[in-house]
Design a protein around this motif. Structure first.
Motif, PDB file in Angstrom:
ATOM      1  N   ILE A 193      30.715 -26.599  21.409  1.00  0.00           N
ATOM      2  CA  ILE A 193      30.586 -28.039  21.143  1.00  0.00           C
ATOM      3  C   ILE A 193      29.161 -28.497  21.389  1.00  0.00           C
ATOM      4  CG2 ILE A 193      31.226 -30.321  22.020  1.00  0.00           C
ATOM      5  CD1 ILE A 193      34.079 -29.239  22.389  1.00  0.00           C
ATOM      6  N   THR A 194      28.594 -28.075  22.506  1.00  0.00           N
ATOM      7  CA  THR A 194      27.225 -28.481  22.842  1.00  0.00           C
ATOM      8  C   THR A 194      26.232 -27.962  21.807  1.00  0.00           C
ATOM      9  OG1 THR A 194      27.779 -28.480  25.198  1.00  0.00           O
ATOM     10  CG2 THR A 194      25.445 -28.383  24.626  1.00  0.00           C
ATOM     11  N   HIS A 195      26.429 -26.730  21.374  1.00  0.00           N
ATOM     12  CA  HIS A 195      25.508 -26.130  20.401  1.00  0.00           C
ATOM     13  C   HIS A 195      25.530 -26.868  19.064  1.00  0.00           C
ATOM     14  CE1 HIS A 195      23.087 -23.005  18.558  1.00  0.00           C
ATOM     15  NE2 HIS A 195      23.983 -22.886  17.582  1.00  0.00           N
ATOM     16  N   HIS A 196      26.705 -27.363  18.666  1.00  0.00           N
ATOM     17  CA  HIS A 196      26.843 -28.015  17.359  1.00  0.00           C
ATOM     18  C   HIS A 196      27.005 -29.536  17.478  1.00  0.00           C
ATOM     19  CE1 HIS A 196      27.068 -24.192  15.304  1.00  0.00           C
ATOM     20  NE2 HIS A 196      28.093 -23.802  16.059  1.00  0.00           N
ATOM     21  N   LEU A 197      26.563 -30.095  18.582  1.00  0.00           N
ATOM     22  CA  LEU A 197      26.790 -31.512  18.842  1.00  0.00           C
ATOM     23  C   LEU A 197      26.179 -32.400  17.762  1.00  0.00           C
ATOM     24  CD1 LEU A 197      28.297 -33.042  21.051  1.00  0.00           C
ATOM     25  CD2 LEU A 197      26.124 -33.345  22.243  1.00  0.00           C
ATOM     26  N   SER A 244      41.630 -29.235  10.254  1.00  0.00           N
ATOM     27  CA  SER A 244      41.660 -27.775  10.361  1.00  0.00           C
ATOM     28  C   SER A 244      40.559 -27.253  11.278  1.00  0.00           C
ATOM     29  CB  SER A 244      41.528 -27.131   8.969  1.00  0.00           C
ATOM     30  OG  SER A 244      40.257 -27.395   8.400  1.00  0.00           O
ATOM     31  N   ILE A 245      39.409 -27.942  11.292  1.00  0.00           N
ATOM     32  CA  ILE A 245      38.312 -27.525  12.174  1.00  0.00           C
ATOM     33  C   ILE A 245      38.682 -27.742  13.641  1.00  0.00           C
ATOM     34  CG2 ILE A 245      35.954 -28.108  12.912  1.00  0.00           C
ATOM     35  CD1 ILE A 245      35.311 -28.678   9.962  1.00  0.00           C
ATOM     36  N   ALA A 246      39.271 -28.921  13.940  1.00  0.00           N
ATOM     37  CA  ALA A 246      39.710 -29.255  15.315  1.00  0.00           C
ATOM     38  C   ALA A 246      38.618 -28.920  16.330  1.00  0.00           C
ATOM     39  CB  ALA A 246      41.012 -28.538  15.646  1.00  0.00           C
ATOM     40  N   TRP A 247      37.470 -29.525  16.163  1.00  0.00           N
ATOM     41  CA  TRP A 247      36.316 -29.191  17.010  1.00  0.00           C
ATOM     42  C   TRP A 247      36.594 -29.403  18.494  1.00  0.00           C
ATOM     43  CZ3 TRP A 247      34.589 -32.793  20.314  1.00  0.00           C
ATOM     44  CH2 TRP A 247      34.872 -34.136  20.039  1.00  0.00           C
ATOM     45  N   TRP A 248      37.505 -30.293  18.830  1.00  0.00           N
ATOM     46  CA  TRP A 248      37.803 -30.593  20.226  1.00  0.00           C
ATOM     47  C   TRP A 248      38.416 -29.410  20.962  1.00  0.00           C
ATOM     48  CZ3 TRP A 248      39.236 -33.527  16.011  1.00  0.00           C
ATOM     49  CH2 TRP A 248      40.458 -33.180  15.419  1.00  0.00           C
ATOM     50  N   ASN A 249      38.890 -28.409  20.204  1.00  0.00           N
ATOM     51  CA  ASN A 249      39.443 -27.208  20.827  1.00  0.00           C
ATOM     52  C   ASN A 249      38.407 -26.100  20.987  1.00  0.00           C
ATOM     53  OD1 ASN A 249      42.054 -28.229  21.146  1.00  0.00           O
ATOM     54  ND2 ASN A 249      42.653 -27.631  19.076  1.00  0.00           N
TER      55      ASN A 249
END
Length: 213
Positions: free
Chosen positions: A191-195, A180-185
């Motif tokens: 993405i960089t901030h939460h890497l 449900s998170i689907a971080w790749w989208n």
């Protein structure tokens, strides 16, 4: 900084064996997502040579999502490899012509398993082989030299010939959250901030990045 550009062919300076292959694939029936890379010291831009029996008149597609890691020697066998199985002989007489074309099989006579679909954040190990029509879920891992003949669920590690599930990377409830998170989208900035959360094993911490927005 927000990471390497997805438009770079070779994002690692002085290391051309790694290629973001979306930028080099020309076949319209091969669809590649951003940041998916192929590692090959001989010709990392020549990814298409590893997609076998991919004839345009068949029309099947190889679809690979974002942030996938594809090791050297990986092969994708497409539907064009299939021979007619309903007859006594499986030999493809018709392709040689000279009168043998009279036994040309119809489209319904040949096995067809549809598109091959690799989701996002999938790691495919050294010399693995993916057979026609296979679907591999998000976050899955295919072990080196595995032969994948069946679909692979999300966040599952498979290995062997034929490949079988070895373990799930996370409990089912956490897999549902990750799907449900689907971080790749996310945007590349997000993405960089939460890497640090993306590369950790803490699913709740990653979920908090969404909940706290």
């Amino acid at each position: 900084m927000n990471g390497p550009s997805s438009q770079e062919k070779h994002p690692m300076a002085g290391f051309p064996q790694v290629c973001f292959i979306k930028n080099v694939v020309k076949n319209p029936n091969i669809v590649i997502g951003d940041y998916t890379y192929f590692d090959d010291p001989e010709d990392s831009e020549g990814f298409e040579r590893n997609v076998l029996y991919h004839f345009p008149f068949i029309g099947d597609k190889l679809i690979i999502g974002k942030f996938c890691a594809i090791a050297r020697g990986v092969k994708f066998v497409m539907n064009g490899a299939n021979h007619k199985l309903s007859g006594i002989s499986t030999y493809p007489f018709q392709i040689f012509g000279n009168g043998w074309e009279k036994v040309m099989p119809g489209p319904c006579d040949l096995p067809y398993r549809g598109d091959t679909v690799i989701a996002n954040d999938v790691w495919i190990g050294y010399e693995a082989m993916i057979m026609p029509g296979v679907k591999i879920g998000n976050g899955a891992v295919v072990a080196a030299r595995a032969v994948v003949v069946c679909d692979v669920p999300a966040y599952t590690i498979v290995g062997g010939n034929p490949a079988k599930p070895l373990k799930q990377r996370f409990p089912p409830s956490e897999i549902d959250i990750l799907e449900s998170i689907a971080w790749w989208n996310w945007s590349i900035e997000k993405i960089t901030h939460h890497l640090d959360k993306i590369v950790s094993g803490d699913v709740k911490a990653l979920q908090s990045c969404v909940d706290n927005e």
